[in-house]
Design a protein around this motif. Structure first.
Motif, PDB file in Angstrom:
ATOM      1  N   UNK A 263       0.835  -1.204   0.000  1.00 20.69           N
ATOM      2  CA  UNK A 263       0.000   0.000   0.000  1.00 20.69           C
ATOM      3  C   UNK A 263       0.868   1.252   0.000  1.00 20.69           C
ATOM      4  N   UNK A 264       0.493   2.223  -0.820  1.00 23.32           N
ATOM      5  CA  UNK A 264       1.193   3.505  -0.879  1.00 23.32           C
ATOM      6  C   UNK A 264       0.409   4.489  -0.013  1.00 23.32           C
ATOM      7  N   UNK A 265       1.035   4.956   1.038  1.00 23.05           N
ATOM      8  CA  UNK A 265       0.352   5.846   1.976  1.00 23.05           C
ATOM      9  C   UNK A 265       0.494   7.296   1.534  1.00 23.05           C
ATOM     10  N   UNK A 266      -0.374   7.723   0.629  1.00 17.54           N
ATOM     11  CA  UNK A 266      -0.370   9.133   0.227  1.00 17.54           C
ATOM     12  C   UNK A 266      -0.855   9.992   1.388  1.00 17.54           C
ATOM     13  N   UNK A 267      -1.751   9.444   2.213  1.00 21.89           N
ATOM     14  CA  UNK A 267      -2.228  10.123   3.413  1.00 21.89           C
ATOM     15  C   UNK A 267      -2.353   9.097   4.528  1.00 21.89           C
ATOM     16  N   UNK A 268      -1.817   9.424   5.679  1.00 24.75           N
ATOM     17  CA  UNK A 268      -1.925   8.519   6.827  1.00 24.75           C
ATOM     18  C   UNK A 268      -3.363   8.447   7.340  1.00 24.75           C
ATOM     19  N   UNK A 269      -4.203   9.373   6.905  1.00 25.26           N
ATOM     20  CA  UNK A 269      -5.602   9.374   7.344  1.00 25.26           C
ATOM     21  C   UNK A 269      -6.472   8.403   6.553  1.00 25.26           C
ATOM     22  N   UNK A 270      -5.993   7.923   5.426  1.00 25.79           N
ATOM     23  CA  UNK A 270      -6.755   6.975   4.621  1.00 25.79           C
ATOM     24  C   UNK A 270      -6.759   5.609   5.309  1.00 25.79           C
ATOM     25  N   UNK A 271      -7.953   5.038   5.488  1.00 28.38           N
ATOM     26  CA  UNK A 271      -8.086   3.761   6.189  1.00 28.38           C
ATOM     27  C   UNK A 271      -8.633   2.648   5.298  1.00 28.38           C
ATOM     28  N   UNK A 272      -9.535   2.978   4.367  1.00 31.71           N
ATOM     29  CA  UNK A 272     -10.060   1.987   3.429  1.00 31.71           C
ATOM     30  C   UNK A 272     -10.154   2.632   2.060  1.00 31.71           C
ATOM     31  N   UNK A 273     -10.264   1.777   1.025  1.00 28.47           N
ATOM     32  CA  UNK A 273     -10.139   2.304  -0.335  1.00 28.47           C
ATOM     33  C   UNK A 273     -10.843   1.388  -1.326  1.00 28.47           C
ATOM     34  N   UNK A 274     -11.355   1.999  -2.378  1.00 29.81           N
ATOM     35  CA  UNK A 274     -11.852   1.248  -3.528  1.00 29.81           C
ATOM     36  C   UNK A 274     -11.288   1.915  -4.771  1.00 29.81           C
ATOM     37  N   UNK A 275     -10.763   1.094  -5.679  1.00 32.60           N
ATOM     38  CA  UNK A 275     -10.209   1.601  -6.933  1.00 32.60           C
ATOM     39  C   UNK A 275     -10.881   0.839  -8.065  1.00 32.60           C
ATOM     40  N   UNK A 276     -11.429   1.594  -9.027  1.00 35.24           N
ATOM     41  CA  UNK A 276     -12.176   1.016 -10.136  1.00 35.24           C
ATOM     42  C   UNK A 276     -11.514   1.436 -11.449  1.00 35.24           C
ATOM     43  N   UNK A 277     -11.154   0.469 -12.296  1.00 35.05           N
ATOM     44  CA  UNK A 277     -10.512   0.832 -13.563  1.00 35.05           C
ATOM     45  C   UNK A 277     -11.519   1.370 -14.580  1.00 35.05           C
ATOM     46  N   UNK A 278     -11.030   2.255 -15.430  1.00 38.26           N
ATOM     47  CA  UNK A 278     -11.789   2.767 -16.569  1.00 38.26           C
ATOM     48  C   UNK A 278     -11.229   2.060 -17.802  1.00 38.26           C
ATOM     49  N   UNK A 279     -12.066   1.262 -18.448  1.00 40.43           N
ATOM     50  CA  UNK A 279     -11.625   0.475 -19.607  1.00 40.43           C
ATOM     51  C   UNK A 279     -12.150   1.082 -20.894  1.00 40.43           C
ATOM     52  N   UNK A 280     -11.250   1.270 -21.851  1.00 41.02           N
ATOM     53  CA  UNK A 280     -11.598   1.745 -23.190  1.00 41.02           C
ATOM     54  C   UNK A 280     -10.990   0.753 -24.176  1.00 41.02           C
ATOM     55  N   UNK A 281     -11.820   0.122 -24.975  1.00 42.14           N
ATOM     56  CA  UNK A 281     -11.357  -0.889 -25.939  1.00 42.14           C
ATOM     57  C   UNK A 281     -10.505  -1.961 -25.267  1.00 42.14           C
ATOM     58  N   UNK A 282     -10.942  -2.376 -24.072  1.00 43.61           N
ATOM     59  CA  UNK A 282     -10.250  -3.443 -23.361  1.00 43.61           C
ATOM     60  C   UNK A 282      -8.983  -3.044 -22.633  1.00 43.61           C
ATOM     61  N   UNK A 283      -8.607  -1.772 -22.702  1.00 41.75           N
ATOM     62  CA  UNK A 283      -7.390  -1.283 -22.041  1.00 41.75           C
ATOM     63  C   UNK A 283      -7.753  -0.316 -20.919  1.00 41.75           C
ATOM     64  N   UNK A 284      -7.023  -0.386 -19.813  1.00 43.39           N
ATOM     65  CA  UNK A 284      -7.230   0.567 -18.726  1.00 43.39           C
ATOM     66  C   UNK A 284      -6.643   1.911 -19.145  1.00 43.39           C
ATOM     67  N   UNK A 285      -7.471   2.958 -19.133  1.00 45.27           N
ATOM     68  CA  UNK A 285      -7.022   4.304 -19.491  1.00 45.27           C
ATOM     69  C   UNK A 285      -6.929   5.213 -18.265  1.00 45.27           C
ATOM     70  N   UNK A 286      -7.559   4.773 -17.171  1.00 50.27           N
ATOM     71  CA  UNK A 286      -7.555   5.550 -15.938  1.00 50.27           C
ATOM     72  C   UNK A 286      -8.093   4.656 -14.825  1.00 50.27           C
ATOM     73  N   UNK A 287      -7.950   5.119 -13.595  1.00 49.50           N
ATOM     74  CA  UNK A 287      -8.618   4.471 -12.469  1.00 49.50           C
ATOM     75  C   UNK A 287      -9.285   5.548 -11.628  1.00 49.50           C
ATOM     76  N   UNK A 288     -10.429   5.186 -11.076  1.00 49.88           N
ATOM     77  CA  UNK A 288     -11.101   6.031 -10.087  1.00 49.88           C
ATOM     78  C   UNK A 288     -10.679   5.514  -8.723  1.00 49.88           C
ATOM     79  N   UNK A 289     -10.138   6.395  -7.903  1.00 48.79           N
ATOM     80  CA  UNK A 289      -9.650   6.047  -6.573  1.00 48.79           C
ATOM     81  C   UNK A 289     -10.512   6.766  -5.550  1.00 48.79           C
ATOM     82  N   UNK A 290     -11.078   6.020  -4.612  1.00 47.98           N
ATOM     83  CA  UNK A 290     -11.897   6.612  -3.556  1.00 47.98           C
ATOM     84  C   UNK A 290     -11.365   6.108  -2.222  1.00 47.98           C
ATOM     85  N   UNK A 291     -11.038   7.035  -1.333  1.00 46.38           N
ATOM     86  CA  UNK A 291     -10.491   6.709  -0.019  1.00 46.38           C
ATOM     87  C   UNK A 291     -11.450   7.182   1.072  1.00 46.38           C
ATOM     88  N   UNK A 292     -11.435   6.431   2.177  1.00 51.13           N
ATOM     89  CA  UNK A 292     -12.204   6.816   3.356  1.00 51.13           C
ATOM     90  C   UNK A 292     -11.267   6.913   4.544  1.00 51.13           C
TER      91      UNK A 292
END
Length: 160
Positions: free
Chosen positions: A106-135
């Motif tokens: 895990x990469x601790x960008x913030x010590x306050x982040x405790x849980x996380x969900x990351x969802x890939x954005x797929x375009x033509x079968x390739x990941x072009x971005x990810x949505x990162x949500x931290x709590x």
């Protein structure tokens, strides 16, 4: 649609997502600018759910580069396979992490982040971005978050 969200916080999380996703689509329909659409999407998600941090990382060559986000300052670049975001990119799969301290590498960008969900954005079968949500709370994400955020990704992919 006016740049205003209509949110009913008395609804369940699943119902709130069902209410929010069409509003994000209406807000971004007809807007050709990628950054504007990504920015409004993260703003809408944070406004609706009060997430600690929400943002996009964009695939640029061999790394993820920070895109529009809301929350504290963040890591600017993440290598493929590193941390939750890089892992989601490498696997082209959603990663739901109840306790980030238990996630290997895990990469601790913030010590306050405790849980996380990351969802890939797929375009033509390739990941072009990810949505990162931290709590800042442990175990804050569940299958409702995963299902709704994955449902949002085809719309996001259409902006690329």
């Amino acid at each position: 649609m006016a740049e205003e969200l209509h949110l009913d916080t008395t609804l369940t999380k699943a119902e709130q997502y069902r209410q929010l996703l069409p509003q994000i689509e209406a807000l971004t329909t007809g807007e050709p600018d990628l950054v504007a659409n990504l920015a409004n999407t993260v703003a809408a998600l944070r406004q609706a759910f009060g997430f600690f941090w929400v943002g996009f990382y964009l695939v640029k060559e061999d790394e993820l580069v920070l895109g529009p986000f809301q929350g504290p300052i963040a890591c600017t670049r993440i290598r493929r396979g590193k941390g939750v975001c890089g892992g989601s990119w490498a696997q082209a799969a959603t990663l739901l992490v109840p306790d980030v301290e238990q996630f290997p590498g895990h990469i601790a960008c913030s010590s306050e982040s405790k849980s996380e969900i990351v969802v890939p954005v797929l375009k033509n079968g390739q990941v072009v971005a990810v949505l990162d949500v931290d709590s800042d709370q442990l175990n804050d994400f569940d299958h409702h978050d995963q299902q709704a955020l994955e449902q949002l990704m085809p719309l996001v992919a259409s902006w690329f």
